[in-house]
Design a protein around this motif. Structure first.
Motif, PDB file in Angstrom:
ATOM      1  N   HIS A 123       0.875  -1.183   0.000  1.00  0.00           N
ATOM      2  CA  HIS A 123       0.000   0.000   0.000  1.00  0.00           C
ATOM      3  C   HIS A 123       0.902   1.219   0.000  1.00  0.00           C
ATOM      4  CE1 HIS A 123      -3.828   2.020   0.250  1.00  0.00           C
ATOM      5  NE2 HIS A 123      -3.323   2.824   1.171  1.00  0.00           N
ATOM      6  N   ARG A 124       0.669   2.136  -0.954  1.00  0.00           N
ATOM      7  CA  ARG A 124       1.579   3.237  -1.215  1.00  0.00           C
ATOM      8  C   ARG A 124       0.870   4.571  -1.002  1.00  0.00           C
ATOM      9  NH1 ARG A 124       3.665   2.167  -7.106  1.00  0.00           N
ATOM     10  NH2 ARG A 124       5.570   3.226  -6.397  1.00  0.00           N
ATOM     11  N   PHE A 125       1.531   5.478  -0.281  1.00  0.00           N
ATOM     12  CA  PHE A 125       1.023   6.820  -0.028  1.00  0.00           C
ATOM     13  C   PHE A 125       1.960   7.815  -0.731  1.00  0.00           C
ATOM     14  CE2 PHE A 125       0.001   4.077   3.514  1.00  0.00           C
ATOM     15  CZ  PHE A 125      -1.325   4.355   3.800  1.00  0.00           C
ATOM     16  N   PHE A 126       1.413   8.622  -1.653  1.00  0.00           N
ATOM     17  CA  PHE A 126       2.221   9.548  -2.439  1.00  0.00           C
ATOM     18  C   PHE A 126       1.931  10.986  -2.033  1.00  0.00           C
ATOM     19  CE2 PHE A 126       1.450   5.882  -5.219  1.00  0.00           C
ATOM     20  CZ  PHE A 126       2.751   5.530  -5.555  1.00  0.00           C
ATOM     21  N   TYR A 127       2.974  11.801  -2.126  1.00  0.00           N
ATOM     22  CA  TYR A 127       2.823  13.245  -1.951  1.00  0.00           C
ATOM     23  C   TYR A 127       3.616  13.940  -3.042  1.00  0.00           C
ATOM     24  CZ  TYR A 127       3.381  17.956  -0.077  1.00  0.00           C
ATOM     25  OH  TYR A 127       3.395  19.318   0.071  1.00  0.00           O
ATOM     26  N   ALA A 128       2.929  14.679  -3.901  1.00  0.00           N
ATOM     27  CA  ALA A 128       3.578  15.442  -4.965  1.00  0.00           C
ATOM     28  C   ALA A 128       4.027  16.778  -4.386  1.00  0.00           C
ATOM     29  CB  ALA A 128       2.630  15.642  -6.133  1.00  0.00           C
ATOM     30  N   SER A 129       5.323  16.923  -4.165  1.00  0.00           N
ATOM     31  CA  SER A 129       5.845  18.076  -3.439  1.00  0.00           C
ATOM     32  C   SER A 129       5.565  19.398  -4.139  1.00  0.00           C
ATOM     33  CB  SER A 129       7.361  17.920  -3.248  1.00  0.00           C
ATOM     34  OG  SER A 129       7.667  16.690  -2.654  1.00  0.00           O
ATOM     35  N   GLN A 130       5.533  19.400  -5.453  1.00  0.00           N
ATOM     36  CA  GLN A 130       5.386  20.657  -6.187  1.00  0.00           C
ATOM     37  C   GLN A 130       3.934  21.095  -6.345  1.00  0.00           C
ATOM     38  OE1 GLN A 130       7.576  20.183  -9.829  1.00  0.00           O
ATOM     39  NE2 GLN A 130       9.484  19.664  -8.787  1.00  0.00           N
ATOM     40  N   THR A 131       2.984  20.154  -6.216  1.00  0.00           N
ATOM     41  CA  THR A 131       1.566  20.504  -6.340  1.00  0.00           C
ATOM     42  C   THR A 131       0.801  20.359  -5.031  1.00  0.00           C
ATOM     43  OG1 THR A 131       0.905  18.252  -6.965  1.00  0.00           O
ATOM     44  CG2 THR A 131       1.604  19.745  -8.745  1.00  0.00           C
ATOM     45  N   GLY A 132       1.370  19.633  -4.051  1.00  0.00           N
ATOM     46  CA  GLY A 132       0.688  19.407  -2.783  1.00  0.00           C
ATOM     47  C   GLY A 132      -0.361  18.319  -2.823  1.00  0.00           C
ATOM     48  N   GLU A 133      -0.411  17.530  -3.888  1.00  0.00           N
ATOM     49  CA  GLU A 133      -1.437  16.506  -4.045  1.00  0.00           C
ATOM     50  C   GLU A 133      -1.060  15.228  -3.293  1.00  0.00           C
ATOM     51  OE1 GLU A 133      -3.790  14.126  -7.653  1.00  0.00           O
ATOM     52  OE2 GLU A 133      -1.934  15.230  -8.048  1.00  0.00           O
ATOM     53  N   HIS A 134      -2.046  14.634  -2.596  1.00  0.00           N
ATOM     54  CA  HIS A 134      -1.878  13.356  -1.902  1.00  0.00           C
ATOM     55  C   HIS A 134      -2.678  12.293  -2.639  1.00  0.00           C
ATOM     56  CE1 HIS A 134       0.055  14.825   1.853  1.00  0.00           C
ATOM     57  NE2 HIS A 134      -0.584  15.951   1.543  1.00  0.00           N
ATOM     58  N   THR A 135      -2.067  11.139  -2.915  1.00  0.00           N
ATOM     59  CA  THR A 135      -2.752  10.022  -3.554  1.00  0.00           C
ATOM     60  C   THR A 135      -2.316   8.724  -2.885  1.00  0.00           C
ATOM     61  OG1 THR A 135      -1.040   9.898  -5.259  1.00  0.00           O
ATOM     62  CG2 THR A 135      -3.028  11.172  -5.785  1.00  0.00           C
ATOM     63  N   GLU A 136      -3.080   7.647  -3.155  1.00  0.00           N
ATOM     64  CA  GLU A 136      -2.760   6.323  -2.627  1.00  0.00           C
ATOM     65  C   GLU A 136      -2.942   5.289  -3.727  1.00  0.00           C
ATOM     66  OE1 GLU A 136      -4.733   5.218   0.989  1.00  0.00           O
ATOM     67  OE2 GLU A 136      -4.808   7.296   1.717  1.00  0.00           O
ATOM     68  N   ALA A 137      -2.258   4.146  -3.574  1.00  0.00           N
ATOM     69  CA  ALA A 137      -2.396   3.068  -4.550  1.00  0.00           C
ATOM     70  C   ALA A 137      -1.977   1.756  -3.925  1.00  0.00           C
ATOM     71  CB  ALA A 137      -1.549   3.357  -5.794  1.00  0.00           C
ATOM     72  N   ASN A 138      -2.545   0.661  -4.439  1.00  0.00           N
ATOM     73  CA  ASN A 138      -2.122  -0.685  -4.066  1.00  0.00           C
ATOM     74  C   ASN A 138      -1.327  -1.291  -5.216  1.00  0.00           C
ATOM     75  OD1 ASN A 138      -3.450  -0.804  -1.516  1.00  0.00           O
ATOM     76  ND2 ASN A 138      -5.387  -1.127  -2.578  1.00  0.00           N
ATOM     77  N   ARG A 139      -0.384  -2.152  -4.873  1.00  0.00           N
ATOM     78  CA  ARG A 139       0.387  -2.835  -5.903  1.00  0.00           C
ATOM     79  C   ARG A 139       0.725  -4.238  -5.423  1.00  0.00           C
ATOM     80  NH1 ARG A 139       5.774  -0.010  -8.160  1.00  0.00           N
ATOM     81  NH2 ARG A 139       6.582  -0.694  -6.143  1.00  0.00           N
ATOM     82  N   PHE A 140       0.824  -5.168  -6.381  1.00  0.00           N
ATOM     83  CA  PHE A 140       1.093  -6.566  -6.076  1.00  0.00           C
ATOM     84  C   PHE A 140       2.255  -7.029  -6.947  1.00  0.00           C
ATOM     85  CE2 PHE A 140      -3.352  -5.541  -5.532  1.00  0.00           C
ATOM     86  CZ  PHE A 140      -3.566  -5.913  -4.207  1.00  0.00           C
ATOM     87  N   ARG A 141       3.173  -7.774  -6.342  1.00  0.00           N
ATOM     88  CA  ARG A 141       4.402  -8.147  -7.028  1.00  0.00           C
ATOM     89  C   ARG A 141       4.687  -9.640  -6.845  1.00  0.00           C
ATOM     90  NH1 ARG A 141       8.477  -3.483  -4.737  1.00  0.00           N
ATOM     91  NH2 ARG A 141      10.002  -4.788  -5.834  1.00  0.00           N
ATOM     92  N   TYR A 142       5.238 -10.229  -7.919  1.00  0.00           N
ATOM     93  CA  TYR A 142       5.732 -11.605  -7.828  1.00  0.00           C
ATOM     94  C   TYR A 142       7.136 -11.647  -8.414  1.00  0.00           C
ATOM     95  CZ  TYR A 142       6.828 -16.389  -8.983  1.00  0.00           C
ATOM     96  OH  TYR A 142       7.493 -17.584  -9.106  1.00  0.00           O
ATOM     97  N   ARG A 143       8.064 -12.246  -7.662  1.00  0.00           N
ATOM     98  CA  ARG A 143       9.445 -12.346  -8.118  1.00  0.00           C
ATOM     99  C   ARG A 143       9.940 -13.775  -7.970  1.00  0.00           C
ATOM    100  NH1 ARG A 143      14.228  -9.059  -5.158  1.00  0.00           N
ATOM    101  NH2 ARG A 143      14.295 -10.918  -3.836  1.00  0.00           N
ATOM    102  N   LEU A 144      10.520 -14.287  -9.055  1.00  0.00           N
ATOM    103  CA  LEU A 144      11.219 -15.570  -9.032  1.00  0.00           C
ATOM    104  C   LEU A 144      12.707 -15.276  -9.150  1.00  0.00           C
ATOM    105  CD1 LEU A 144      11.411 -18.650  -9.123  1.00  0.00           C
ATOM    106  CD2 LEU A 144      11.074 -18.516 -11.610  1.00  0.00           C
ATOM    107  N   SER A 145      13.471 -15.616  -8.107  1.00  0.00           N
ATOM    108  CA  SER A 145      14.903 -15.333  -8.094  1.00  0.00           C
ATOM    109  C   SER A 145      15.689 -16.625  -7.913  1.00  0.00           C
ATOM    110  CB  SER A 145      15.260 -14.341  -6.981  1.00  0.00           C
ATOM    111  OG  SER A 145      14.917 -14.859  -5.710  1.00  0.00           O
TER     112      SER A 145
END
Length: 210
Positions: A93-115
Motif C-alpha cells: 500500500h503506497r502513499f504519495f505526496y507530490a511536493s510541487q503541487t501538494g497533491e496526496h494520492t494512494e495506490a495498491n500494488r502486487f508483485r511476484y518475483r522468481l529469483s
C-alpha cells in the motif's frame, strides 16, 4: 545499494536497506530509498515479512514526489542441488505526496518475483564463495493498465566472510502506462552486511535489487 541483515535467532530477522539511483543521467542521483522490516521463518522453506519504507524522486535537482510504503510479503524457497530458488509475493500500500503541487494520492500494488542464486565454488553461499544470481519480477495494480512493470536482473558477487558480500549486475526495467511505456537500464552495485548471532548452519541470503 547497502543492506544490513540481523538474524536474532533461527526464527526472527531484521532487515534495513539504503539505496540511491540515477534514472535519467548516470552522473546525477535522482531517486533514493530507505526501508526495512521484520521477517519470521515459519521453517527453512517459508518466511513472512512486514516492511515499510520512504522513497523520494527528484526532477531537475528538486524533489518531485515522496512516497511512504507499507507491505506484507511471503517467500517460498526451493533447492535443486546448489541452485536456490525463491518465490516471493508482495502486497504493497503506497502513499504519495507530490511536493510541487501538494497533491496526496494512494495506490495498491502486487508483485511476484522468481529469483535464483547459484554458488560457484561451494555447495552453499558461505565465506569465500563466488555466486551468480538472477530474477524476473512482475508488478500488478488495481488501475488500468493492470500490468504495471517487469524487471529482469542478472549479476554476480562474492561472499568475503560471514558478514560481508558484494554484488554487481545489470537490470532491465520496463514501465507500462496509459500514456506510453518507458524502459530503464540499470548498472547495479551493492554491499550487503549480515550479522548472525545464532548457531545455525551458515547459509547466507544475498539481497537483490528491490
Amino acid at each position: 545499494m547497502m543492506s544490513f541483515t540481523y538474524k536474532m535467532d533461527p526464527k526472527w530477522m531484521a532487515y534495513v536497506e539504503l539505496q540511491t539511483r540515477s534514472r535519467r543521467d548516470y552522473t546525477v542521483i535522482d531517486y533514493y530509498e530507505t526501508k526495512g522490516g521484520i521477517g519470521y521463518n515459519l521453517n527453512k522453506k517459508n518466511q513472512v515479512f512486514v516492511g515499510l519504507g520512504r522513497y523520494g524522486t527528484y526532477e531537475k535537482m528538486k524533489i518531485s514526489q515522496e512516497e511512504f510504503r507499507l507491505w506484507l510479503q511471503y517467500t517460498f524457497t526451493q533447492r535443486f542441488g546448489r541452485l536456490k530458488l525463491d518465490h516471493r509475493g508482495r502486497a504493497e500500500h503506497r502513499f504519495f505526496y507530490a511536493s510541487q503541487t501538494g497533491e496526496h494520492t494512494e495506490a495498491n500494488r502486487f508483485r511476484y518475483r522468481l529469483s535464483a542464486t547459484l554458488p560457484i565454488n561451494k555447495d552453499k553461499v558461505q565465506e569465500n564463495t563466488f555466486f551468480v544470481n538472477a530474477f524476473e519480477e512482475l508488478f500488478f495494480g488495481s488501475k488500468d493498465p493492470n500490468f504495471k512493470r517487469n524487471r529482469t536482473f542478472a549479476g554476480f558477487g562474492y561472499q568475503f566472510n560471514h558478514s560481508l558480500s558484494a554484488t554487481s549486475g545489470y537490470m532491465f526495467q520496463r514501465e507500462f502506462a496509459a500514456k506510453g511505456n518507458d524502459s530503464f537500464h540499470f548498472l547495479y552495485f551493492a554491499l550487503n552486511f549480515t550479522f548472525d548471532s545464532t548457531d545455525d548452519e551458515k547459509d547466507i541470503v544475498i539481497p537483490m535489487v528491490d
